[in-house]
Design a protein around this motif. Structure first.
Motif, short mmCIF file in Angstrom:
data_model
loop_
_atom_site.label_atom_id
_atom_site.label_comp_id
_atom_site.label_asym_id
_atom_site.label_seq_id
_atom_site.Cartn_x
_atom_site.Cartn_y
_atom_site.Cartn_z
N PHE A 223 0.82 -1.21 0.00
CA PHE A 223 0.00 0.00 0.00
C PHE A 223 0.85 1.26 0.00
N GLY A 224 0.58 2.14 -0.96
CA GLY A 224 1.28 3.41 -1.04
C GLY A 224 2.71 3.32 -1.53
N ARG A 225 3.20 2.11 -1.78
CA ARG A 225 4.56 1.94 -2.26
C ARG A 225 4.60 1.10 -3.53
N GLY A 226 3.44 0.81 -4.07
CA GLY A 226 3.36 -0.10 -5.20
C GLY A 226 3.75 0.54 -6.51
N HIS A 227 3.80 -0.27 -7.53
CA HIS A 227 4.10 0.18 -8.88
C HIS A 227 2.82 0.50 -9.61
N VAL A 228 2.86 1.51 -10.45
CA VAL A 228 1.71 1.94 -11.22
C VAL A 228 1.54 1.01 -12.42
N THR A 229 0.31 0.67 -12.74
CA THR A 229 0.02 -0.12 -13.94
C THR A 229 -0.08 0.82 -15.13
N ASP A 230 0.85 0.67 -16.06
CA ASP A 230 0.84 1.46 -17.29
C ASP A 230 0.51 0.54 -18.46
N PHE A 231 -0.06 1.11 -19.52
CA PHE A 231 -0.41 0.28 -20.67
C PHE A 231 -0.32 1.02 -22.00
N LEU A 232 -0.07 2.32 -21.99
CA LEU A 232 0.11 3.07 -23.22
C LEU A 232 1.61 3.21 -23.48
N ALA A 233 2.09 2.58 -24.55
CA ALA A 233 3.51 2.60 -24.88
C ALA A 233 3.75 3.65 -25.95
N TYR A 234 4.51 4.69 -25.60
CA TYR A 234 4.83 5.78 -26.51
C TYR A 234 6.18 5.48 -27.16
N GLY A 235 6.14 4.77 -28.28
CA GLY A 235 7.38 4.35 -28.93
C GLY A 235 8.22 3.57 -27.95
N ASN A 236 9.50 3.84 -27.95
CA ASN A 236 10.40 3.25 -26.97
C ASN A 236 10.80 4.28 -25.92
N LEU A 237 10.02 5.35 -25.80
CA LEU A 237 10.35 6.45 -24.91
C LEU A 237 9.89 6.20 -23.47
N PHE A 238 8.61 5.94 -23.29
CA PHE A 238 8.06 5.75 -21.95
C PHE A 238 6.70 5.09 -22.05
N ASN A 239 6.18 4.68 -20.92
CA ASN A 239 4.84 4.09 -20.81
C ASN A 239 3.99 4.98 -19.93
N GLY A 240 2.70 4.94 -20.15
CA GLY A 240 1.80 5.74 -19.33
C GLY A 240 0.45 5.07 -19.23
N ASN A 241 -0.50 5.81 -18.65
CA ASN A 241 -1.86 5.30 -18.53
C ASN A 241 -2.84 6.44 -18.77
N LEU A 242 -4.10 6.15 -18.74
CA LEU A 242 -5.13 7.13 -19.09
C LEU A 242 -5.13 8.34 -18.16
#
Length: 108
Positions: A63-82
């Motif tokens: 709790f409060g230290r977890g990893h964020v679930t990302d699913f939008l891959a912007y090329g090979n630059l970074f990942n994000g979410n909505l």
């Protein structure tokens, strides 16, 4: 918040960390990723305060230290979410309004 959590749950159920589904060629795709950082995979050495409390509870280690679930891959630059897309759009709109000289109406 419900849409954000719903899209992350769908990503966990349907996407893989090892396979990318292209949406716009190599520029944008869907791929599961777990991000210990803040917005758009930045600051991955720490869970920054810009990260929402609900995002940081998505995954281990706890709790409060977890990893964020990302699913939008912007090329090979970074990942994000909505939620990051919405935050980015809001920030861009705010900057645009400031540059145009728009100020909130006051009740005075």
């Amino acid at each position: 918040m419900l849409i954000d959590q719903g899209t992350k749950a769908l990503a966990l159920a349907q996407l893989s960390e090892h396979e990318r589904i292209p949406l716009l060629g190599d520029c944008l795709g869907l791929q599961l990723a777990f991000n210990p950082g803040t917005v758009m995979s930045l600051g991955s050495d720490s869970c920054g305060e810009a990260q929402s409390a609900t995002s940081s509870t998505d995954c281990a280690p706890g709790f409060g230290r977890g990893h964020v679930t990302d699913f939008l891959a912007y090329g090979n630059l970074f990942n994000g979410n909505l939620s990051e897309v919405i935050l980015g759009a809001g920030a861009a709109l705010g900057i645009l309004l400031c540059l145009r000289g728009h100020t909130p109406h006051s009740n005075h």
